[in-house]
Design an enzyme around this catalytic site. Structure first.
Site, short mmCIF file in Angstrom:
data_model
loop_
_atom_site.label_atom_id
_atom_site.label_comp_id
_atom_site.label_asym_id
_atom_site.label_seq_id
_atom_site.Cartn_x
_atom_site.Cartn_y
_atom_site.Cartn_z
N HIS A 133 0.81 -1.21 0.00
CA HIS A 133 0.00 0.00 0.00
C HIS A 133 0.85 1.27 0.00
O HIS A 133 1.59 1.54 0.96
CB HIS A 133 -0.90 -0.03 1.25
CG HIS A 133 -1.87 1.10 1.34
ND1 HIS A 133 -1.52 2.34 1.79
CD2 HIS A 133 -3.20 1.17 1.03
CE1 HIS A 133 -2.59 3.13 1.77
NE2 HIS A 133 -3.61 2.44 1.32
N ASP A 134 0.78 2.02 -1.11
CA ASP A 134 1.35 3.37 -1.19
C ASP A 134 2.85 3.46 -0.88
O ASP A 134 3.33 4.48 -0.37
CB ASP A 134 0.60 4.32 -0.25
CG ASP A 134 -0.80 4.64 -0.74
OD1 ASP A 134 -1.24 4.05 -1.74
OD2 ASP A 134 -1.47 5.48 -0.11
N LYS A 153 -4.66 4.77 -6.87
CA LYS A 153 -5.16 5.07 -5.53
C LYS A 153 -5.79 6.47 -5.52
O LYS A 153 -5.11 7.47 -5.75
CB LYS A 153 -3.99 5.01 -4.54
CG LYS A 153 -4.39 5.22 -3.09
CD LYS A 153 -5.08 4.00 -2.54
CE LYS A 153 -5.44 4.19 -1.08
NZ LYS A 153 -4.36 4.74 -0.26
#
Length: 283
Positions: free
Chosen positions: A36-37, A123
């Site tokens: 994630h990210d 995202k």
């Protein structure tokens, strides 16, 4: 308004993992990994030399390698380098323009760079499920467990875990493969997920074999009843290790060494003896 300059802190250990309300068993054939990210932009808030982030990246890399070996799909989220005001919307109010002012930092960090078999998700909001095909892709591949790693634990990672739970996908938050603004916020996210939306685990709990004797010790200590810590050559049963937990360890390690069973572990239940068994070359 923007993300502040961040300071390293001590990552959670096995002793810091909150009591999980659920006892879900991790099943590789039902799981997917979410990174994630982990973009240069977000990691740069810790500066170039952060031992904490080096450890987080190393743990995510180990999980990614394991997932590749087990044919577990790997998904990434990454904010786009260009976002219109309409796309960014309220994020502008909360965080300012963000990555749109640093498009050269949009890439995932080199140590975790995705390959052609990985899936990149654009995202748009805190949750990885928002405006993305993640839920559909998981269901199409028969995956209903999501391993969550990355940044930031109390924002996007926790929100994604909650969103997964509400879609009947079991989230596994990996305590030492996450990073956050502070240790307090990191621990808060773990406590919330453990009590409301998922299961919190350590990296070593998901990997079939610990990577070192120190990692083996860290895995074993929370399973003991005694407050005193055994020496490497002392009998773990004398320190409260019960047969049920030993059988669970045998089942886990048998995935890598097929000759390991409960009898073999019980014959010489010491960290030294078990490390000798586990550190053999996997055939």
């Amino acid at each position: 308004m923007a993300i502040p300059k961040l300071q390293s802190y001590t990552l959670p250990s096995a002793q810091d993992v909150p009591l999980n309300k659920v006892s879900w068993t991790f099943e590789p054939q039902r799981a997917a990994l979410l990174i994630h990210d982990m973009q240069d932009y977000f990691l740069n808030f810790w500066g170039d030399d952060s031992p904490m982030m080096d450890k987080v990246v190393a743990n995510i890399a180990a999980l990614r390698q394991f997932c590749k070996q087990q044919n577990i799909p790997v998904y990434y989220t990454a904010q786009p380098s260009t976002q219109s005001d309409e796309d960014r919307a309220l994020l502008n109010d909360m965080w300012g323009p963000g990555l749109t002012r640093s498009p050269q930092q949009q890439k995932v960090v080199a140590a975790l760079a995705p390959d052609e078999s990985d899936t990149m998700l654009v995202k748009w909001r805190y949750s990885a499920f928002h405006r993305s095909p993640l839920e559909q892709m998981l269901k199409e591949t028969g995956r209903d467990q999501l391993i969550i790693t990355g940044v930031y634990a109390h924002i996007g990672c926790m929100t994604t875990a909650i969103d997964a739970f509400m879609r009947d996908i079991k989230p596994f938050m990996v305590a030492d493969a996450l990073a956050d603004f502070s240790r307090d916020e990191h621990l808060m996210a773990l406590k919330f997920v453990a009590g409301r939306a998922g299961r919190v685990v350590m990296t070593e709990e998901l990997l079939p074999l610990p990577g070192s004797k120190a990692a083996l010790r860290a895995l074993i200590l929370p399973l003991l009843d005694e407050s005193d810590q055994p020496l490497d050559d002392e009998n773990l049963i004398d320190y409260g290790l019960d047969s049920v937990r030993m059988m669970a360890l045998a089942a886990r390690w048998r995935k890598a060494h097929q000759d390991i069973d409960f009898v073999m572990l019980a014959k010489n239940p010491t960290i030294d003896a078990w490390w000798a068994l586990l550190s053999r070359e996997v055939k």
